[in-house]
Design an enzyme around this catalytic site. Sequence first.
Site, PDB file in Angstrom:
ATOM      1  CD  GLU A  92      19.274  30.691  20.443  1.00  0.00           C
ATOM      2  OE1 GLU A  92      19.821  31.789  20.205  1.00  0.00           O
ATOM      3  OE2 GLU A  92      19.679  29.613  19.963  1.00  0.00           O
ATOM      4  CB  SER A 357      13.671  15.087 -38.749  1.00  0.00           C
ATOM      5  OG  SER A 357      14.807  14.761 -39.521  1.00  0.00           O
TER       6      SER A 357
END
Length: 637
Positions: A92, A357
């Site tokens: 980095e 049902s």
Amino acid sequence: MSGLFSLQLVWSAIKAAATFGVWVTIFLVCIFGWFALDLPDADQAFQATRRPTVTILASDGSVFATRGDLYGLPFHLRDLPVALPNAVISTEDRRFRSHFGIDPFGIVRAAWANIKAGRIVQGGSTLTQQAAKNLFLTPEQSYKRKIQEIILAFWMERKFTKDQILTIYLNRVYFGAGTYGVDAAARRYFGKSITEVTTYEAALLAGLLKAPSRYNPIASPIAAAKRTRQVLLNMVAAGYLTDAEVNAIIRRPIRRYRPPAVNGRYFADWVLQRLGDYVTVGKHDLVVRTTLDPGLQRVAERYLSGGLSNSGKIVKAGQGALVTMTRDGAVQALVGGRSHAESPFNRATQATRQPGSAFKPFVYLAALEAGYKPSSPVDDLPIEIDGWKPRNFNGRYRGRISLSEALAISSNAAAARIGQEIGFGKIASVAARLGVPGNISPRPSLTLGTHDMSLIDLTAAYAPFANGGTAAWPFGILQIENDRGVVLFNRVGSGLGRVVDAEDAASMSHMLSGVIKNGTGRAAALARPAAGKTGTSQNHRDAWFIGYTADLITGVWVGNDNGAPMEKVTGGGLPAHIWRNFMSDAHAGMRARELAGIDGARPIRLRNSAHTQKKPLAKRDENDFVEQFLGFLSSLN
């Protein structure tokens, strides 16, 4: 003379340059001052700013879900494996130890690389700048934020040592999957503390910083491995490792960490959606204790997934859902689909479908309250109501049959005729009383279950049948407390009390047990007393089975998200099989008990409910009338 003229020219140039420099300095000071006016408060920024974490506990106290940002334990740089900061610096910000907060060489290098690539391939931010951004600023991409980032980087370099800056950065940077800081990342990706990570794992973590989602080792192991290898090569280039060391690291077998299987993700989503109904979700972390039974949840997920993967493929049933709860409405397992990872949409709580049902028990309860009995006769014959002609599923009619038989065989004609005789408004009222939500339209087709509802609501509406007549709204939250241990909510009581007469509830259990014994639900038969009802919507778009024992109420739905018809799937088929498999496993080792109100003797008749009516003699069963008349004659002798 020419020499004097030359000196004057040099002096004039120096004065012009100095004047220009002064104005540039003033301009830069003004610019930096302007952007510094609304810099965030440094003291407040060092306090962790994150979304509150909600920890969700199962009924046994185990953690099965967390939501929000996850921070691990803070670690000083000296306590971390040396490979970790080395991997981060080499990848980095290789000049981190020597620059003053910004890296001019790094900026030029990144700019040149981006120009050659024709796109952004490198960033010029130092670790100090990234730490400043993470601590003080938002992710907004703007010139103002960039200038503020540089100002804060200068300030941090003056206030802190390099080790302190790196410590701050490593404890606050985002590593993906909701984790902030190296310790949280190590626990999420490797299942251990950051102090225990290897050089390879340290390189993997450093590689995540560029693109946490893309290089997630759990979701994308190949991409993560390639990125890790690059970080190791960076460490060689920076002088932290040798080629031989990297080759040895790469040759070692890599143990891929597999996080424990997460069960109950649909349940967790449902609980979080309801959290705001009980407490205000502020800045404090919360601990939510729930009704989830981890064992039942695993069983539910296994049988639903298995049923859909096997039989479901054949009959074109792409999705399903399962809910199980105790007789007072405590949800112990909830599965909202075959895979939460593929689709977090919760079909158990969010989807509303026609129950077919499976709605008929409310029709028959309304009949009992209107004076009918399970043995009362009803005509299973073709019927027309205002142009509506309901047909039986198999196209056959049996003539005059009892209510119990009509419910067991799921006669559409009989249900419609009952609705016509007692009034469709009565059925709508009964359904609403038992917990069926929404505006229930009292139309004739209501008797066949055309009112859309969710699986969890339909399952809970069967609770009064299962528990002897008491309403039970579904719930999953038992207690909520904050991170200070203060109890914010504690559940007491449930439901609205008695909504069904005890004898009517027992009669319904008698009739619904007949559905399983000799009706459409025979595939759901258990080695213990059970009752339930099948349901199938028009064109086989939805298939349901809702049933219960003396201990649990469980509902199963299968269908397709787009409403596509299945291949002749009925509630007595795939849903009943899933229900039976789950309930058999769920009751393993439990003593078989009779259903509520059914103990071999005639249920005790209670008439304290405001929802019941005196039954007119005209609706009583003919056999009862004959028995009473013979008794009367005997009394005359």
